[in-house]
Design an enzyme around this catalytic site. Structure first.
Site, PDB file in Angstrom:
ATOM      1  N   TYR A 101      13.425  -6.202  -3.584  1.00  8.96           N
ATOM      2  CA  TYR A 101      13.632  -5.262  -2.317  1.00  8.96           C
ATOM      3  C   TYR A 101      14.418  -4.036  -2.777  1.00  8.96           C
ATOM      4  O   TYR A 101      15.313  -4.219  -3.643  1.00  8.96           O
ATOM      5  CB  TYR A 101      14.440  -5.660  -0.999  1.00  8.96           C
ATOM      6  N   GLU A 189      12.487   2.348   2.335  1.00  7.93           N
ATOM      7  CA  GLU A 189      12.377   1.010   2.214  1.00  7.93           C
ATOM      8  C   GLU A 189      11.119   0.536   1.562  1.00  7.93           C
ATOM      9  O   GLU A 189      10.056   0.864   1.965  1.00  7.93           O
ATOM     10  CB  GLU A 189      12.707   0.111   3.209  1.00  7.93           C
TER      11      GLU A 189
END
Ligand code: GDP
Ligand code: MN
Length: 379
Positions: A101, A189
């Site tokens: 991530y 993101e």
């Protein structure tokens, strides 16, 4: 403002962040054609403004164009967390060795954007944060000092250990941070950031939220907006130059100035009710704006009373009163309306409202209590 993955990945790509090739489709036939063009295995992905599409069945691998068409048929029209899927992304499927991530989010407590990475990607980062916070690495970003290559490397070392992978990742992270600043984002993101079996680093998902306050310097954002994904009331409010946020309560609020609007909402909560919206009619007092505000609020069927709280400065109270008068004529509301206004041209405003038997409350406190009492009676 949220945009779709297929739009975000284009912005990533222009910023030099590697993404798998792919295109958006609105029909299953189109999806099949794109799958044929790409060749090999593709992934079909629902384009809606929420995460967790994978879990909801909105992300499917297809080995052949025929399979792509089948999956597309299923995913188009599907509802994911209340949003209907009208577009899908058809992209080259990537082989996954690991999922990480990487994101930049605004941390309100720190009052800074924070770069967040975790080797435990692919799943929702909120879950990782709750269950194993030690797996998350954070770096607050200084708005005045530019992002340094050593910072990018340090962060890359936190999730990977192969030099070739670290090299690609530091480059990617630096580009992502620059994109965050340059494009006035509130969020960027990549989840998952994938390392392939042959050690290529690729953004397999892409998410960007823009800061609405910077709309004026990005006229191009208008073309990225998806009207299907916005509430009608919010579209209507923007067209009428009103700052409007729909909330879940029963007290409709029409206020001038964001600060007064916040204070009004606080008071509604203090007296035990919930506001149905935030609405700032702004500095000018064009009666048309008042009518638009009433129209938008009246469409919300949970509204049990409408409260006006106007502090007349540049805003003229009599203009607002004329707006209320006209709105009542045009819209014939059945929910009670209560008004508090004070300041410029207050006396004329009172006269206009008294003519239609709408007395002006003595204070902000009084008007909020009145609104709540009437709302309870109406419920
Ligand atoms: P989200 O669930 O809305 O965040 O959608 P994502 O785009 O992140 O996809 C969810 C999951 O599907 C990923 O974490 C991957 O495990 C899987 N996935 C997505 N794209 C690919 C792909 O190209 N290849 C493979 N093998 N899996 C993929
Ligand atoms: Mn994802």
């Amino acid at each position: 403002m949220k945009i779709h993955e297929y739009q975000s990945r284009e912005i990533f790509s222009s910023a030099g962040i590697p993404v798998p090739q792919g295109r958006v489709a609105t029909t299953a036939i189109e999806a099949r054609a794109i799958a044929t063009e790409i060749g090999g295995t593709v992934v079909i992905k629902a384009q809606v403004h929420v995460g967790g599409r994978g879990k909801a069945g909105g992300v499917k691998l297809a080995r052949t164009p025929a399979e792509a068409e089948q999956h597309a048929t299923k995913i188009l029209g599907m509802s994911i967390r209340g949003l209907t899927v009208r577009r899908i992304l058809v992209a080259e499927a990537v082989q996954i060795a690991s999922e990480a991530y990487v994101g930049v989010v605004v941390d309100r407590a720190l009052r800074r954007p924070v770069l967040i990475v975790s080797a435990a990607g692919g799943v929702e980062i909120e879950d990782v944060a709750k269950r194993s916070p030690e797996k998350i690495v954070k770096l607050p970003l200084d708005p005045l000092l530019s992002f340094q290559p050593f910072q990018a490397r340090r962060i890359a070392y936190a999730i990977y250990d192969t030099p070739e992978v670290i090299h690609q990742t530091s480059d990617l992270i630096a580009r992502l941070v620059n994109l965050f600043w340059e494009q006035d984002c509130t969020l960027v993101e990549i989840n998952p950031l994938v390392v392939t079996p042959d050690d290529r680093v690729i953004a397999v998902d892409a998410k960007i939220n823009f800061d609405d306050n910077a709309l004026w310097r990005h006229p191009d954002w208008e073309t990225l907006r998806d009207p299907d994904s916005e509430l009608d009331s919010e579209v209507d409010a923007r067209a009428n130059d009103l700052s409007f946020v729909k909330l879940e309560g029963t007290i409709g609020c029409v206020v001038n100035g964001a600060g007064l609007a916040m204070a009004t909402m606080d008071l509604v909560k203090r007296y035990g009710a919930e506001p149905a919206n935030f609405l700032d009619i702004g500095g000018s007092s064009n009666p048309r704006k008042v009518i638009a505000a009433m129209r938008i609020i009246l469409k919300d069927h949970s509204v049990r009373a409408i409260l006006f709280n106007i502090f007349g400065g540049i805003t003229r109270c009599d203009d607002v009163a004329r707006g209320i008068l006209q709105a009542i004529k045009e819209l014939k509301p059945t929910v009670p309306i209560v008004v508090r206004l004070t300041g410029t041209n207050e006396r004329e405003a009172r006269r206009i409202l008294e003519d239609i038997h709408l007395p002006v409350a003595a204070s902000m406190d009084a008007v909020v209590r009145q609104a709540i009492e009437l709302a309870v009676k109406a419920a």
